[in-house]
Scaffold this active site. Structure first.
Site, PDB file in Angstrom:
ATOM      1  N   PRO A  90     -10.345  -8.648   0.715  1.00  9.89           N
ATOM      2  CA  PRO A  90     -10.217  -8.836   2.162  1.00  9.89           C
ATOM      3  C   PRO A  90      -8.892  -8.284   2.672  1.00  9.89           C
ATOM      4  O   PRO A  90      -7.852  -8.420   2.027  1.00  9.89           O
ATOM      5  CB  PRO A  90     -10.298 -10.357   2.315  1.00  9.89           C
ATOM      6  CG  PRO A  90     -11.059 -10.823   1.116  1.00  9.89           C
ATOM      7  CD  PRO A  90     -10.639  -9.910   0.018  1.00  9.89           C
ATOM      8  N   GLU A  91      -8.939  -7.663   3.834  1.00  9.93           N
ATOM      9  CA  GLU A  91      -7.747  -7.045   4.392  1.00  9.93           C
ATOM     10  C   GLU A  91      -7.231  -7.857   5.574  1.00  9.93           C
ATOM     11  O   GLU A  91      -7.730  -8.931   5.877  1.00  9.93           O
ATOM     12  CB  GLU A  91      -8.057  -5.596   4.759  1.00  9.93           C
ATOM     13  CG  GLU A  91      -8.561  -4.815   3.539  1.00  9.93           C
ATOM     14  CD  GLU A  91      -8.633  -3.318   3.752  1.00  9.93           C
ATOM     15  OE1 GLU A  91      -7.859  -2.765   4.571  1.00  9.93           O
ATOM     16  OE2 GLU A  91      -9.467  -2.672   3.082  1.00  9.93           O
ATOM     17  N   LYS A 151      -1.837 -10.177   4.560  1.00  8.56           N
ATOM     18  CA  LYS A 151      -2.955 -10.753   3.820  1.00  8.56           C
ATOM     19  C   LYS A 151      -2.690 -12.196   3.401  1.00  8.56           C
ATOM     20  O   LYS A 151      -3.468 -12.767   2.627  1.00  8.56           O
ATOM     21  CB  LYS A 151      -3.255  -9.900   2.586  1.00  8.56           C
ATOM     22  CG  LYS A 151      -3.629  -8.456   2.918  1.00  8.56           C
ATOM     23  CD  LYS A 151      -3.897  -7.658   1.655  1.00  8.56           C
ATOM     24  CE  LYS A 151      -4.190  -6.208   1.967  1.00  8.56           C
ATOM     25  NZ  LYS A 151      -4.493  -5.420   0.745  1.00  8.56           N
ATOM     26  N   ASN A 170      -7.653  -1.078   0.860  1.00  9.07           N
ATOM     27  CA  ASN A 170      -8.297   0.159   0.441  1.00  9.07           C
ATOM     28  C   ASN A 170      -9.212   0.750   1.512  1.00  9.07           C
ATOM     29  O   ASN A 170      -9.320   1.970   1.649  1.00  9.07           O
ATOM     30  CB  ASN A 170      -9.095  -0.089  -0.844  1.00  9.07           C
ATOM     31  CG  ASN A 170      -9.350   1.185  -1.625  1.00  9.07           C
ATOM     32  OD1 ASN A 170      -8.491   2.049  -1.676  1.00  9.07           O
ATOM     33  ND2 ASN A 170     -10.515   1.299  -2.227  1.00  9.07           N
ATOM     34  N   ARG A 230      -7.823   3.696  -7.373  1.00  7.50           N
ATOM     35  CA  ARG A 230      -8.904   3.266  -6.495  1.00  7.50           C
ATOM     36  C   ARG A 230      -9.384   4.454  -5.674  1.00  7.50           C
ATOM     37  O   ARG A 230      -8.668   5.426  -5.483  1.00  7.50           O
ATOM     38  CB  ARG A 230      -8.433   2.126  -5.584  1.00  7.50           C
ATOM     39  CG  ARG A 230      -8.331   0.797  -6.310  1.00  7.50           C
ATOM     40  CD  ARG A 230      -8.114  -0.343  -5.355  1.00  7.50           C
ATOM     41  NE  ARG A 230      -6.708  -0.485  -4.992  1.00  7.50           N
ATOM     42  CZ  ARG A 230      -6.244  -1.410  -4.151  1.00  7.50           C
ATOM     43  NH1 ARG A 230      -7.085  -2.253  -3.578  1.00  7.50           N
ATOM     44  NH2 ARG A 230      -4.961  -1.502  -3.876  1.00  7.50           N
TER      45      ARG A 230
END
Length: 262
Positions: free
Chosen positions: A2-3, A51, A163, A246
């Site tokens: 989660p961002e 976050k 990401n 990633r």
């Protein structure tokens, strides 16, 4: 993971359920805080920074981080939980509702005056009231040789991007994620784009990705199929150096790789 937008909305949900209410139940299902009892304390505020999420009382700040799989859900008292009880790591309840944190990556109970120790090292919060784009740009410019796609993930530069949004911001600014920070043509505009994207995602969900997860889909600008590649960095891992990579999603035509031209 989660961002910042997800954490921002989670804080708003918990604020609506708990702020101003007295806790009738607190259950910390992590060994270090198993004996902590916040019953009788009033929740004064619920806030987020990047976050990180904080549930505050006059004496403590309950700090949580969702990490990969964490989630907070709110239930009416007596309502059946919609996730396995074994995954609950913290329960904060009033007379009417229970806020349950499932599979949280971090749970800490800090003295109220020590909350700042969690955020002191972080860059400006993209969704915070004191967002400072000039400071974000200054911090990014300390790493002129680092790929912008990695620099955006570093919460010490600006807090809240993960990401998904690093690919989105780079796509919107037509910057290849592997471009060194020092080679980004307009870093200030990119930072403002990050703020715009996160703000829109937080206040007008859901954000519909333009690049992230769109491998082989046509670019919305030029119809070239989007691609995914790995972008990583070396990180210490006990007695060795590990490579953490990633996926980055981009348009090979609109976002030419460093050293090439469109």
């Amino acid at each position: 993971m989660p961002e910042g937008d997800t954490v921002f909305r989670t804080a708003a949900k918990l604020r609506a359920a708990l702020a101003g209410e007295e806790l009738a139940r607190s259950d910390f299902r992590v060994p270090r805080y198993a004996t902590v009892d916040l019953r009788g304390q009033q929740v004064t505020e619920v806030g987020s920074y990047g976050k990180h999420l904080f549930v505050r009382t006059p004496t403590v700040s309950v700090h949580t981080h969702l990490k990969m799989e964490g989630e907070w859900r709110v239930f009416r008292c007596g309502q059946r939980w919609t996730k396995p009880r074994v995954s609950a790591r913290i329960v904060l309840g009033t007379e009417d509702v229970e806020a349950v944190g499932f599979s949280l990556g971090t749970v800490e109970v800090l003295r109220a005056e020590d909350e700042h120790t969690v955020t002191d090292h972080l860059g400006p919060d993209l969704l915070g009231p004191n967002w400072d784009p000039e400071e974000a740009v200054r911090r990014l410019r300390r790493y002129t040789d680092q790929p912008i796609g990695l620099a955006l993930l570093d919460q010490r530069n600006l807090a809240g991007i993960g990401n998904i949004y690093r690919s989105e911001v780079c796509y919107l600014r037509r910057v290849h994620p592997a471009t060194p920070v020092g080679a980004v043509g307009d870093l200030t505009a990119l930072v403002h784009e990050a703020h715009r994207v996160l703000t829109k995602a937080a206040h007008e969900p859901p954000w519909r990705p333009l690049a992230y997860g769109k491998t082989r889909r046509p670019c919305q600008r030029c119809a070239t199929p989007l691609v995914v590649a790995l972008l990583g960095e070396s990180v210490p891992d006990r007695d060795r150096t590990a490579r953490r990579e990633r996926g980055i999603y981009f348009c090979p035509r609109c976002q030419p790789a460093p050293g090439t031209s469109e």
